[in-house]
Design an enzyme around this catalytic site. Structure first.
Site, PDB file in Angstrom:
ATOM      1  N   GLU A   1       0.106   3.685   1.646  1.00 30.37           N
ATOM      2  CA  GLU A   1       0.124   4.171   3.032  1.00 30.37           C
ATOM      3  C   GLU A   1       1.510   4.006   3.657  1.00 30.37           C
ATOM      4  O   GLU A   1       1.858   4.694   4.611  1.00 30.37           O
ATOM      5  CB  GLU A   1      -0.885   3.384   3.873  1.00 30.37           C
ATOM      6  CG  GLU A   1      -2.275   3.951   3.925  1.00 30.37           C
ATOM      7  CD  GLU A   1      -2.371   5.223   4.759  1.00 30.37           C
ATOM      8  OE1 GLU A   1      -2.060   5.178   5.954  1.00 30.37           O
ATOM      9  OE2 GLU A   1      -2.759   6.243   4.207  1.00 30.37           O
TER      10      GLU A   1
ATOM     11  N   TYR B   1      -1.793   0.339  10.715  1.00 32.49           N
ATOM     12  CA  TYR B   1      -2.060  -0.350   9.436  1.00 32.49           C
ATOM     13  C   TYR B   1      -0.849  -0.250   8.517  1.00 32.49           C
ATOM     14  O   TYR B   1      -0.388  -1.242   7.947  1.00 32.49           O
ATOM     15  CB  TYR B   1      -3.296   0.272   8.763  1.00 32.49           C
ATOM     16  CG  TYR B   1      -3.459  -0.127   7.308  1.00 32.49           C
ATOM     17  CD1 TYR B   1      -4.045  -1.342   6.953  1.00 32.49           C
ATOM     18  CD2 TYR B   1      -3.033   0.710   6.275  1.00 32.49           C
ATOM     19  CE1 TYR B   1      -4.195  -1.711   5.626  1.00 32.49           C
ATOM     20  CE2 TYR B   1      -3.174   0.347   4.936  1.00 32.49           C
ATOM     21  CZ  TYR B   1      -3.755  -0.862   4.618  1.00 32.49           C
ATOM     22  OH  TYR B   1      -3.892  -1.226   3.298  1.00 32.49           O
TER      23      TYR B   1
ATOM     24  N   SER C   1       0.806  -1.224   0.000  1.00 26.48           N
ATOM     25  CA  SER C   1       0.000   0.000   0.000  1.00 26.48           C
ATOM     26  C   SER C   1       0.840   1.276   0.000  1.00 26.48           C
ATOM     27  O   SER C   1       1.885   1.350   0.658  1.00 26.48           O
ATOM     28  CB  SER C   1      -0.878  -0.007   1.255  1.00 26.48           C
ATOM     29  OG  SER C   1      -1.441   1.274   1.463  1.00 26.48           O
TER      30      SER C   1
HETATM   31  P1  NAP Z   1     -11.482  -4.793   1.610  1.00 25.65           P
HETATM   32  O1  NAP Z   1     -12.628  -4.461   0.701  1.00 25.65           O
HETATM   33  O2  NAP Z   1     -11.467  -4.275   2.997  1.00 25.65           O
HETATM   34  O3  NAP Z   1     -11.368  -6.403   1.665  1.00 25.65           O
HETATM   35  C1  NAP Z   1     -10.567  -7.052   2.638  1.00 25.65           C
HETATM   36  C2  NAP Z   1     -10.754  -8.554   2.512  1.00 25.65           C
HETATM   37  O4  NAP Z   1      -9.929  -9.204   3.496  1.00 25.65           O
HETATM   38  C3  NAP Z   1     -12.186  -9.043   2.752  1.00 25.65           C
HETATM   39  O5  NAP Z   1     -12.474 -10.061   1.827  1.00 25.65           O
HETATM   40  C4  NAP Z   1     -12.106  -9.618   4.169  1.00 25.65           C
HETATM   41  O6  NAP Z   1     -13.047 -10.625   4.432  1.00 25.65           O
HETATM   42  C5  NAP Z   1     -10.703 -10.218   4.139  1.00 25.65           C
HETATM   43  N1  NAP Z   1     -10.175 -10.505   5.482  1.00 25.65           N
HETATM   44  C6  NAP Z   1      -9.989  -9.621   6.487  1.00 25.65           C
HETATM   45  N2  NAP Z   1      -9.478 -10.249   7.565  1.00 25.65           N
HETATM   46  C7  NAP Z   1      -9.343 -11.555   7.224  1.00 25.65           C
HETATM   47  C8  NAP Z   1      -8.881 -12.717   7.909  1.00 25.65           C
HETATM   48  N3  NAP Z   1      -8.462 -12.672   9.182  1.00 25.65           N
HETATM   49  N4  NAP Z   1      -8.870 -13.904   7.254  1.00 25.65           N
HETATM   50  C9  NAP Z   1      -9.310 -13.986   5.991  1.00 25.65           C
HETATM   51  N5  NAP Z   1      -9.763 -12.915   5.283  1.00 25.65           N
HETATM   52  C10 NAP Z   1      -9.792 -11.727   5.899  1.00 25.65           C
HETATM   53  O7  NAP Z   1     -10.096  -4.353   0.932  1.00 25.65           O
HETATM   54  P2  NAP Z   1      -9.774  -3.948  -0.607  1.00 25.65           P
HETATM   55  O8  NAP Z   1     -10.015  -2.489  -0.785  1.00 25.65           O
HETATM   56  O9  NAP Z   1     -10.395  -4.937  -1.525  1.00 25.65           O
HETATM   57  O10 NAP Z   1      -8.186  -4.117  -0.606  1.00 25.65           O
HETATM   58  C11 NAP Z   1      -7.576  -5.379  -0.900  1.00 25.65           C
HETATM   59  C12 NAP Z   1      -6.184  -5.404  -0.322  1.00 25.65           C
HETATM   60  O11 NAP Z   1      -5.400  -4.363  -0.899  1.00 25.65           O
HETATM   61  C13 NAP Z   1      -6.097  -5.190   1.193  1.00 25.65           C
HETATM   62  O12 NAP Z   1      -5.017  -5.958   1.665  1.00 25.65           O
HETATM   63  C14 NAP Z   1      -5.775  -3.716   1.331  1.00 25.65           C
HETATM   64  O13 NAP Z   1      -5.116  -3.451   2.553  1.00 25.65           O
HETATM   65  C15 NAP Z   1      -4.880  -3.521   0.123  1.00 25.65           C
HETATM   66  N6  NAP Z   1      -4.855  -2.178  -0.454  1.00 25.65           N
HETATM   67  C16 NAP Z   1      -6.012  -1.567  -0.796  1.00 25.65           C
HETATM   68  C17 NAP Z   1      -5.975  -0.326  -1.407  1.00 25.65           C
HETATM   69  C18 NAP Z   1      -7.247   0.380  -1.803  1.00 25.65           C
HETATM   70  O14 NAP Z   1      -7.179   1.583  -2.066  1.00 25.65           O
HETATM   71  N7  NAP Z   1      -8.365  -0.314  -1.917  1.00 25.65           N
HETATM   72  C19 NAP Z   1      -4.747   0.279  -1.685  1.00 25.65           C
HETATM   73  C20 NAP Z   1      -3.573  -0.389  -1.337  1.00 25.65           C
HETATM   74  C21 NAP Z   1      -3.630  -1.642  -0.739  1.00 25.65           C
HETATM   75  P3  NAP Z   1     -14.508 -10.300   5.073  1.00 25.65           P
HETATM   76  O15 NAP Z   1     -15.386  -9.966   3.899  1.00 25.65           O
HETATM   77  O16 NAP Z   1     -14.840 -11.579   5.731  1.00 25.65           O
HETATM   78  O17 NAP Z   1     -14.341  -9.140   6.016  1.00 25.65           O
HETATM   79  N1  GDD Z   2     -12.573   7.161   6.011  1.00 24.73           N
HETATM   80  C1  GDD Z   2     -12.699   8.484   6.148  1.00 24.73           C
HETATM   81  N2  GDD Z   2     -13.857   8.996   6.691  1.00 24.73           N
HETATM   82  N3  GDD Z   2     -11.693   9.277   5.733  1.00 24.73           N
HETATM   83  C2  GDD Z   2     -11.866  10.621   5.851  1.00 24.73           C
HETATM   84  C3  GDD Z   2     -13.026  11.197   6.388  1.00 24.73           C
HETATM   85  C4  GDD Z   2     -14.074  10.340   6.845  1.00 24.73           C
HETATM   86  O1  GDD Z   2     -15.117  10.765   7.333  1.00 24.73           O
HETATM   87  N4  GDD Z   2     -12.895  12.556   6.344  1.00 24.73           N
HETATM   88  C5  GDD Z   2     -11.709  12.816   5.818  1.00 24.73           C
HETATM   89  N5  GDD Z   2     -11.070  11.647   5.516  1.00 24.73           N
HETATM   90  C6  GDD Z   2      -9.703  11.539   4.958  1.00 24.73           C
HETATM   91  C7  GDD Z   2      -8.789  10.634   5.778  1.00 24.73           C
HETATM   92  O2  GDD Z   2      -8.321  11.313   6.955  1.00 24.73           O
HETATM   93  C8  GDD Z   2      -7.697  10.358   4.753  1.00 24.73           C
HETATM   94  O3  GDD Z   2      -6.761  11.402   4.731  1.00 24.73           O
HETATM   95  C9  GDD Z   2      -8.458  10.343   3.426  1.00 24.73           C
HETATM   96  O4  GDD Z   2      -9.733  10.937   3.682  1.00 24.73           O
HETATM   97  C10 GDD Z   2      -8.659   8.963   2.829  1.00 24.73           C
HETATM   98  O5  GDD Z   2      -9.199   8.103   3.815  1.00 24.73           O
HETATM   99  P1  GDD Z   2      -9.745   6.629   3.458  1.00 24.73           P
HETATM  100  O6  GDD Z   2     -10.697   6.694   2.329  1.00 24.73           O
HETATM  101  O7  GDD Z   2     -10.203   6.017   4.732  1.00 24.73           O
HETATM  102  O8  GDD Z   2      -8.453   5.892   2.857  1.00 24.73           O
HETATM  103  P2  GDD Z   2      -6.931   5.822   3.336  1.00 24.73           P
HETATM  104  O9  GDD Z   2      -6.129   6.656   2.392  1.00 24.73           O
HETATM  105  O10 GDD Z   2      -6.790   6.081   4.780  1.00 24.73           O
HETATM  106  O11 GDD Z   2      -6.596   4.276   3.108  1.00 24.73           O
HETATM  107  C11 GDD Z   2      -7.017   3.598   1.913  1.00 24.73           C
HETATM  108  O12 GDD Z   2      -5.988   3.670   0.952  1.00 24.73           O
HETATM  109  C12 GDD Z   2      -4.775   2.993   1.308  1.00 24.73           C
HETATM  110  C13 GDD Z   2      -3.796   3.194   0.138  1.00 24.73           C
HETATM  111  O13 GDD Z   2      -3.123   4.409   0.291  1.00 24.73           O
HETATM  112  C14 GDD Z   2      -7.353   2.153   2.301  1.00 24.73           C
HETATM  113  O14 GDD Z   2      -7.946   1.519   1.197  1.00 24.73           O
HETATM  114  C15 GDD Z   2      -6.106   1.378   2.691  1.00 24.73           C
HETATM  115  O15 GDD Z   2      -6.444   0.003   2.874  1.00 24.73           O
HETATM  116  C16 GDD Z   2      -5.088   1.528   1.542  1.00 24.73           C
HETATM  117  O16 GDD Z   2      -3.910   0.821   1.842  1.00 24.73           O
END
Ligand code: NAP
Ligand code: GDD
Length: 320
Positions: free
Chosen positions: A126, A148, A124
């Site tokens: 992050e 995280y 990520s």
């Molecule tokens: P998500 O929608 O939160 O999905 C997370 C998945 O992990 C769900 O299927 C969840 O299952 C499963 N999980 C959580 N804890 C588990 C456990 N103990 N054992 C087995 N499965 C478990 O996340 P996403 O947005 O698709 O992201 C996919 C991956 O990419 C994550 O690793 C996230 O950290 C990473 N990532 C995401 C982003 C982004 O912007 N979306 C960016 C960078 C990296 P349940 O349905 O049972 O909860």
């Molecule tokens: N969730 C949330 N809710 N975020 C808020 C809010 C609110 O009400 N108001 C402002 N924000 C700001 C957060 O403080 C952050 O700076 C930004 O919006 C994005 O927040 P999120 O959408 O929660 O995503 P994230 O950037 O913290 O994390 C996501 O992206 C990562 C990749 O950079 C997640 O998908 C992580 O799993 C992923 O790794």
């Protein structure tokens, strides 16, 4: 013979798009799900009959070994994690177990049961946190700002370490934020588009948020799962940044989303300290040149298209 892919986190946003993509390519798809008292297949309901499900949990080595041994995958996509940043402050140890040590458990299973497979780790942006350079690339040092992000940094390093220690094909995709109509409603993009739809339809009056100044490099999840697959088709395991190369603030996101339905965000958005974080990541912007040059990957959905796609979807879901 069809290739076999094991996807952890198949019920999540990315898991659903990746499963669709791999099924279209003719893969046999094995999906790891954890036990729950209620079925949680909403995002993959339309393809669930084409997936072979296996119950396992990132906390339980024996269940992971069984899933690996049963599926004998050619490709493993480790998408499962505790992925919501705020929860990582309230559950830091659990986050480290799932998001950090979970990676080692999967790699150990792979080493024992499928050492010839190719492994993808969902790393990520992050990890860059308090960024050391702009834009961020594969060599930019990490400065994680949440439990995280610390756990993800561990997951990234252990992936590289297993590649170097055991010669496993283990790739790490450093993905910047990616969104879609299937994004969880607690993340800021979906919270906004769901809020806009509710306000437009008269179902809500206000939208409470934290900081509006944070900036993210937001792309479309459907584009990003293609990059995951491409990384495992490359002839050697490597690390790749996947990003659009553009950054926008939460405020920019609000402007586009509210404008799309003819409203002004300033009339509806209130700031609430409950949504502020103990340590914030102020700005992320990725340098995707390596993925473009080596994988031939590029994003296809612009920021404006992404925002309006999500607003339209939420309007439709709520019956608008
Ligand atoms: P998500 O929608 O939160 O999905 C997370 C998945 O992990 C769900 O299927 C969840 O299952 C499963 N999980 C959580 N804890 C588990 C456990 N103990 N054992 C087995 N499965 C478990 O996340 P996403 O947005 O698709 O992201 C996919 C991956 O990419 C994550 O690793 C996230 O950290 C990473 N990532 C995401 C982003 C982004 O912007 N979306 C960016 C960078 C990296 P349940 O349905 O049972 O909860
Ligand atoms: N969730 C949330 N809710 N975020 C808020 C809010 C609110 O009400 N108001 C402002 N924000 C700001 C957060 O403080 C952050 O700076 C930004 O919006 C994005 O927040 P999120 O959408 O929660 O995503 P994230 O950037 O913290 O994390 C996501 O992206 C990562 C990749 O950079 C997640 O998908 C992580 O799993 C992923 O790794």
């Amino acid at each position: 013979m069809a290739k076999r892919a094991l996807i952890t986190g198949i019920t999540g946003q990315d898991g659903s798009y990746l499963a669709e993509y791999l099924l279209d390519l003719g893969y046999d798809v094995f999906g790891m799900v954890r036990r729950s008292s209620t079925e949680n297949l909403e995002r993959i309901d339309h393809i669930k009959n084409d997936i072979e499900f296996m119950q396992a949990d990132l906390l339980d080595q024996a269940s992971l070994d069984k899933a690996m041994d049963t599926s004998r995958p050619d490709e493993i996509y480790n998408l499962a994690a505790q992925s919501f940043v705020p929860t990582s402050w309230s559950q830091p140890v659990l986050t480290a177990e799932f998001t950090g040590l979970g990676v080692t458990r999967i790699l150990e299973s792979m080493r024992n049961f499928a050492p010839e497979a190719k492994f993808y780790q969902a790393s990520s942006s992050e990890m860059y946190g308090k960024v050391r350079e702009v834009p961020q690339n594969e060599l930019t040092p990490f400065h994680p700002r949440s439990p995280y992000a610390v756990a993800k940094a561990y997951g990234h390093h252990i992936t590289v370490n297993y590649r170097e220690s055991y010669g496993l094909f283990a790739a790490s995709g450093i993905l910047f934020n990616h969104e879609s109509p299937r994004r969880g409603r607690e993340f800021v993009t979906r919270k906004i588009t769901d809020g806009v739809a509710r306000i437009k339809l008269g179902m809500a009056e206000k939208l409470a948020l934290g900081t509006l100044d944070a900036q993210r490099d937001w792309g479309y999840a459907g584009d990003y799962v293609r990059a995951m697959h491409l990384m495992l088709q490359h002839d050697q395991p490597d690390d790749f940044v996947v990003a659009t190369g553009q950054t926008h603030s939460v405020r920019n996101f609000l402007e586009v989303a509210f404008n799309h339905v003819g409203l002004n965000y300033e009339d509806y958005v209130v700031q609430d300290p409950r949504y502020m974080r103990p340590a914030e990541v102020d700005q992320l912007i990725g340098d995707n040149s390596k993925a473009r040059q080596i994988l031939g990957w590029e994003p296809t959905v612009s920021f404006e298209q992404l925002v309006t796609m999500m607003v339209d979807s939420d309007l439709q879901l709520l019956g608008g």
